[in-house]
Design an enzyme around this catalytic site. Structure first.
Site, PDB file in Angstrom:
ATOM      1  CD  GLU A 161      -2.766   1.288   2.430  1.00  0.00           C
ATOM      2  OE1 GLU A 161      -2.785   0.374   3.264  1.00  0.00           O
ATOM      3  OE2 GLU A 161      -3.440   2.330   2.523  1.00  0.00           O
ATOM      4  NE  ARG A 163       3.921  -7.918  10.585  1.00  0.00           N
ATOM      5  CZ  ARG A 163       3.285  -7.223   9.646  1.00  0.00           C
ATOM      6  NH1 ARG A 163       2.228  -7.702   9.058  1.00  0.00           N
ATOM      7  NH2 ARG A 163       3.694  -6.021   9.317  1.00  0.00           N
ATOM      8  CE  LYS A 169       3.120   0.070   4.896  1.00  0.00           C
ATOM      9  NZ  LYS A 169       2.564   0.104   3.549  1.00  0.00           N
TER      10      LYS A 169
HETATM   11  P1  ATP Z   1       0.402  -1.437   7.265  1.00  0.00           P
HETATM   12  O1  ATP Z   1       1.223  -1.223   8.521  1.00  0.00           O
HETATM   13  O2  ATP Z   1       0.105  -0.185   6.504  1.00  0.00           O
HETATM   14  O3  ATP Z   1      -0.717  -2.439   7.312  1.00  0.00           O
HETATM   15  P2  ATP Z   1       1.950  -3.431   5.946  1.00  0.00           P
HETATM   16  O4  ATP Z   1       3.248  -3.488   6.652  1.00  0.00           O
HETATM   17  O5  ATP Z   1       1.008  -4.541   5.991  1.00  0.00           O
HETATM   18  O6  ATP Z   1       1.371  -2.081   6.292  1.00  0.00           O
HETATM   19  P3  ATP Z   1       1.732  -3.363   3.073  1.00  0.00           P
HETATM   20  O7  ATP Z   1       2.113  -2.241   2.213  1.00  0.00           O
HETATM   21  O8  ATP Z   1       0.331  -3.774   3.119  1.00  0.00           O
HETATM   22  O9  ATP Z   1       2.256  -3.008   4.485  1.00  0.00           O
HETATM   23  O10 ATP Z   1       2.688  -4.598   2.812  1.00  0.00           O
HETATM   24  C1  ATP Z   1       3.018  -5.078   1.533  1.00  0.00           C
HETATM   25  C2  ATP Z   1       3.386  -6.517   1.628  1.00  0.00           C
HETATM   26  O11 ATP Z   1       4.494  -6.685   2.511  1.00  0.00           O
HETATM   27  C3  ATP Z   1       2.254  -7.348   2.175  1.00  0.00           C
HETATM   28  O12 ATP Z   1       2.120  -8.527   1.398  1.00  0.00           O
HETATM   29  C4  ATP Z   1       2.685  -7.662   3.566  1.00  0.00           C
HETATM   30  O13 ATP Z   1       2.159  -8.881   3.992  1.00  0.00           O
HETATM   31  C5  ATP Z   1       4.202  -7.674   3.455  1.00  0.00           C
HETATM   32  N1  ATP Z   1       4.797  -7.329   4.743  1.00  0.00           N
HETATM   33  C6  ATP Z   1       4.572  -6.233   5.471  1.00  0.00           C
HETATM   34  N2  ATP Z   1       5.255  -6.255   6.620  1.00  0.00           N
HETATM   35  C7  ATP Z   1       5.948  -7.424   6.628  1.00  0.00           C
HETATM   36  C8  ATP Z   1       6.843  -8.053   7.547  1.00  0.00           C
HETATM   37  N3  ATP Z   1       7.165  -7.477   8.712  1.00  0.00           N
HETATM   38  N4  ATP Z   1       7.359  -9.249   7.212  1.00  0.00           N
HETATM   39  C9  ATP Z   1       7.053  -9.825   6.043  1.00  0.00           C
HETATM   40  N5  ATP Z   1       6.223  -9.295   5.136  1.00  0.00           N
HETATM   41  C10 ATP Z   1       5.662  -8.104   5.419  1.00  0.00           C
END
Ligand code: ATP
Ligand code: MG
Length: 543
Positions: free
Chosen positions: A28, A252, A262
């Site tokens: 996002e 994650r 974020k």
């Molecule tokens: P928000 O805090 O805005 O929900 P998010 O960290 O989920 O953000 P996205 O932009 O939705 O951010 O993430 C993009 C992709 O990265 C998604 O597929 C998410 O699952 C993956 N992702 C985000 N954070 C992690 C993490 N800590 N470890 C592994 N993958 C991650």
């Protein structure tokens, strides 16, 4: 082989997908990418590469309020820096027309309805997992009425929050996501790509899987928190009778001594707790880059961490280990004195300046050698001398010998202190027979120390970093406190140091990654100018 690869290989054996493996990375655009995203990027792009498939970059831009093109640009830059190139670039917002048609299709099939309840009423009606929820009084509207209301929602007739479109599934399901999830909400907001074309926006659950489907994604890899969304992901694909990608969840990445939300990273930036998204203390990809991490180090880290099915916390020292390991192979060696004290070689000729041959990288002979001037007065590290040295201290002390790297063995004779008792000069004699490379040079001494010549050195700024937070889990705090109370007040120390004269602006800004011998790895910061070089400490030499 990790469990995701096992699933994929099984699918390939069973010819489950006609197409080649097709993954996607779906950020996002509401912030900069962090090390957790790097994990997801390496996984998605890595799998596509391993199985001869492709990986898309798709911006999940369904929430206009928080999104911006600044973030889109930074995300693209960071993925490329990591060493990956996407097959196709897409935006969920490109699918708004299709999503809208699919919503009408579900309404026509009696599988979606417009709900006039307030947000609170909807939440209350959902109830709790152990008890069935209450059906909305608007749940059994006719198809015609629903279509009419939904079209008027789109036309902008209703204010924000006054109505939503919900899927009609099961208000008694033990999975709360099945209790008539919201598909569309009214939001009169400008979108960074579609402008004011839309005043209704699809929710994550009615955009993500559909976007995957449109792109022909075969394996939709996401983090564990979406496991409970999977039945809904599947339900929408089945109800719409569209290509059905397989969602697979992994744990994650969590790192101690840092945060990865974020929202909180944005707060650190907005409230000036750090100098920006690319502050070298941030866990963002641009922060790591400015700190001096290499793409290879980050990829190695992602690989070493592996793919887990259960949440765990990775020690930040593993990330540091990966940086050290890669930089050791590539970083150019140079000498710098961080905490200088003057060393005077009393029996060295006053005006003599010798050129010493120094190795640029012992791990890489092709990096060659360079000449460093050597003279009577040198800067050495204050910590390399001890007045009252015990048996375990092998470096310089009165009547003791050490080798000056690339030069001679010296013996300390006496020291000079100022009125406050601080050492201002260390005096020694040198043995001309012990010059590195000469027959006598094998004479045993217990330590080698680094130096720079007083007359042929220059000042530079170094930025020394410690962990941004002083506790392993910054989110656990006492009552009335926030993660901000766990910030480490000493996470940045700026120092003036002496570096070799030969470390010019041109060299520093083109080579970029250096090992300051015996100290650590340093990265030439973009703040560097012809007058003052600035170096960020990436990581120390040893843990
Ligand atoms: P928000 O805090 O805005 O929900 P998010 O960290 O989920 O953000 P996205 O932009 O939705 O951010 O993430 C993009 C992709 O990265 C998604 O597929 C998410 O699952 C993956 N992702 C985000 N954070 C992690 C993490 N800590 N470890 C592994 N993958 C991650
Ligand atoms: Mg997310």
């Amino acid at each position: 082989m990790n469990f995701i690869e096992q699933i994929i290989e099984e699918d390939i054996r069973n010819r489950k997908n006609e197409a080649k493996v097709h993954t996607r990375f779906p950020p996002e655009p509401n912030g900069y990418l962090h090390i957790g995203h790097a994990k997801s990027i390496c996984l998605n792009f890595g799998i596509a590469k391993k199985y001869g498939g492709k990986c898309n970059l798709r911006f999940d831009d369904t929430n206009p309020v928080k999104e911006d093109t600044e973030y889109v640009d930074s995300i693209k830059e960071d993925i490329r820096w990591l060493g990956f190139e996407w097959a196709e670039e897409h935006y969920a917002s490109d699918y708004f027309d299709q999503l809208y048609l699919w919503a009408e299709q579900l309404i026509s099939d009696g599988l979606a309805y417009v709900d006039d309840q307030t947000q609170e009423e909807i939440s209350k009606g959902r109830g709790v997992p152990t008890k069935p929820g209450d059906e909305s009084p608007y749940r059994n509207r006719s198809v015609e009425e629903n279509l009419d209301l939904f079209r008027r929602m789109r036309a902008g007739e209703f204010p924000d929050g006054s109505r939503v479109l919900r899927a009609k599934i099961d208000m008694a399901s033990p999975n709360m996501h099945f209790r008539d999830p919201i598909m569309y909400r009214i939001l009169h907001a400008d979108h960074h790509r579609t402008g004011d074309k839309w005043c209704i926006y699809p929710m994550y659950d009615f955009a993500h899987g559909q976007s995957d489907s449109i792109e022909g994604i075969t394996h939709s890899i996401c983090t564990l928190e979406f496991e409970v969304h999977r039945p809904l992901y599947d339900w929408f694909c089945e109800a719409l009778k569209i290509h059905h990608p397989q969602q697979i969840e992994f744990a994650r990445l969590n790192l101690n001594y840092t945060i990865m939300s974020k929202r909180k990273l944005l707060q650190l930036v907005k409230e000036n707790h750090v100098r920006g998204w690319d502050d070298p203390r941030m866990p963002t990809i641009c922060g790591l880059r400015r700190r001096g991490y290499t793409p290879q180090a980050v990829r190695n880290f992602a690989e070493t961490v592996g793919v887990a099915k259960r949440d765990n916390i990775i020690d930040v020292s593993l990330l540091e280990f990966c940086a050290r390991e890669d930089l050791n192979k590539t970083a150019i060696r140079t000498m710098a004195v961080i905490d200088p004290v003057k060393l005077v070689i009393d029996n060295y000729p006053d005006d003599l300046v010798e050129e010493m041959e120094a190795v640029n990288n012992p791990e890489d002979p092709s990096a060659g050698t360079r000449k460093i001037p050597f003279a009577k007065e040198l800067w050495i590290e204050r910590a390399d001398f001890r007045e009252n040295a015990d048996k375990k201290f092998y470096r310089l002390s009165i009547d003791r010998e050490v080798r000056l790297k690339y030069a001679y063995i010296i013996k300390c004779t006496h020291i000079v202190k100022d009125d406050s008792g601080e050492i201002v000069e260390i005096h020694c004699t040198y043995d001309p027979e012990t010059k590195t490379g000469m027959p006598q040079s094998n004479r045993k001494v217990k330590a080698t120390i680094h130096w720079v010549p007083v007359s042929h050195s220059k000042k530079a700024e170094v930025r020394l970093f410690d962990r941004l937070f002083s506790v392993p889990d910054p989110d656990s705090c006492d009552e009335g406190q926030t993660f901000l109370d766990n910030l480490n007040p000493d996470s940045l120390v700026v120092k003036d140091v002496f570096v070799e004269n030969g470390l010019t602006f041109e060299k520093a800004s083109s080579v970029k990654h250096f090992q300051f011998e015996r100290i650590g790895y340093f990265y030439c910061d973009p703040d560097s100018t012809e007058e003052t070089l600035v170096f960020n400490k990436t990581v120390s030499l040893k843990q």
